[in-house]
Design an enzyme around this catalytic site. Sequence first.
Site, mmCIF file in Angstrom:
data_model
loop_
_atom_site.group_PDB
_atom_site.id
_atom_site.type_symbol
_atom_site.label_atom_id
_atom_site.label_comp_id
_atom_site.label_asym_id
_atom_site.label_seq_id
_atom_site.Cartn_x
_atom_site.Cartn_y
_atom_site.Cartn_z
ATOM 1 N N ARG A 225 0.842 -1.198 0.000
ATOM 2 C CA ARG A 225 0.000 0.000 0.000
ATOM 3 C C ARG A 225 0.876 1.246 0.000
ATOM 4 O O ARG A 225 1.942 1.268 0.630
ATOM 5 C CB ARG A 225 -0.890 0.012 1.248
ATOM 6 N N HIS A 273 -1.760 0.734 -9.981
ATOM 7 C CA HIS A 273 -2.415 -0.249 -9.101
ATOM 8 C C HIS A 273 -2.997 -1.429 -9.906
ATOM 9 O O HIS A 273 -4.201 -1.695 -9.877
ATOM 10 C CB HIS A 273 -3.516 0.423 -8.268
HETATM 11 C C1 GLV Z 1 -5.760 -4.724 -4.252
HETATM 12 O O1 GLV Z 1 -5.014 -3.874 -3.936
HETATM 13 C C2 GLV Z 1 -6.456 -5.604 -3.353
HETATM 14 O O2 GLV Z 1 -6.475 -5.339 -2.137
HETATM 15 O O3 GLV Z 1 -7.004 -6.595 -3.838
#
Ligand code: GLV
Length: 310
Positions: A225, A273
């Site tokens: 994160r 992401h």
């Molecule tokens: C992505 O970041 C997830 O938590 O699946």
Amino acid sequence: MSIGIFTRNEKQSQKWLQKLRSNLPGIVVEVYPDISRPADVAFLVCWKPVTGLLDEFSNLKAIQSLGAGVDHILDHHNVPPHIQVSKVVDDNLTHDMWEHALTMIMADMKNLDIYATNQSNKMWNPKRYKRIKDVSVGILGLGTIGKYVASQFVSVGYDVSGWSRSEKDIAGVDTFTGEAGLSSVLAISDYVINILPLTPSTTGLIDKEFLSMMKEGSYLINIGRGAQVVDQDLIWSIENGPLRGAALDVFHNEPLPEENLFWNHTSIRITPHVASLTHIDSVYHQVVENYKLLISGKSINNRIDLKKGY
Ligand code: GLV
């Protein structure tokens, strides 16, 4: 006992609506904000719920995260202990994390960024590359995903170590715990991959002190994160410390704001992401199963520990 759906993407919400309605005939499934009777919602299927959303459902019993992380729920809501919270655990998602980490490492080992820049200048400039057998990888976080990623790196011949809060035993991986263990992993790894869950103790973990413990010329891959990294410390370390570069998939704010310094940094690779994306067809059955468990009064699968936050 109806089901509410909340995502940040209307198309995504509609897909989930269709999937859940067709697999749970007779059950009321609705997308927020079009919830006819909020007091009937017992099961909330969500991604990044807006602050205060949970308060709208006075009889909520379970929350299903649509991803592997649950920080997007716990960070903005005080979830009472009687509410069960569950994450998605999916082989495809786990495997995708490994493919992404491997791609980032191989691209760097084989100098692909440098050749992309050279190509735009029509420049022929061969460089030495690294071989898998000479490279060490350190993995932070050895939960379901981290464990799998570590084993996969072992299977293709990397020298692998790993760090986690509790002790782990993974074939072929040197595992460490505690502060001393963290500095050992950082000191020996050419590539450090962060897959830790976001909790109060991992927030801001990757700061100046952490980065200073890394091996000279090492490289960071963050697929955990964004809030685990102190951004200015990362840039400081690339410019003054042992770090040579970083591949970042997650950020404090997403989408990454235009003014963020990472965008123009030549030693930082940015991906939006995408290390792993949840595929509805691959995970909907576990959401359906969890609803069935809930209405039969049982504990739902892949439940997280609210105290630990993962
Ligand atoms: C992505 O970041 C997830 O938590 O699946």
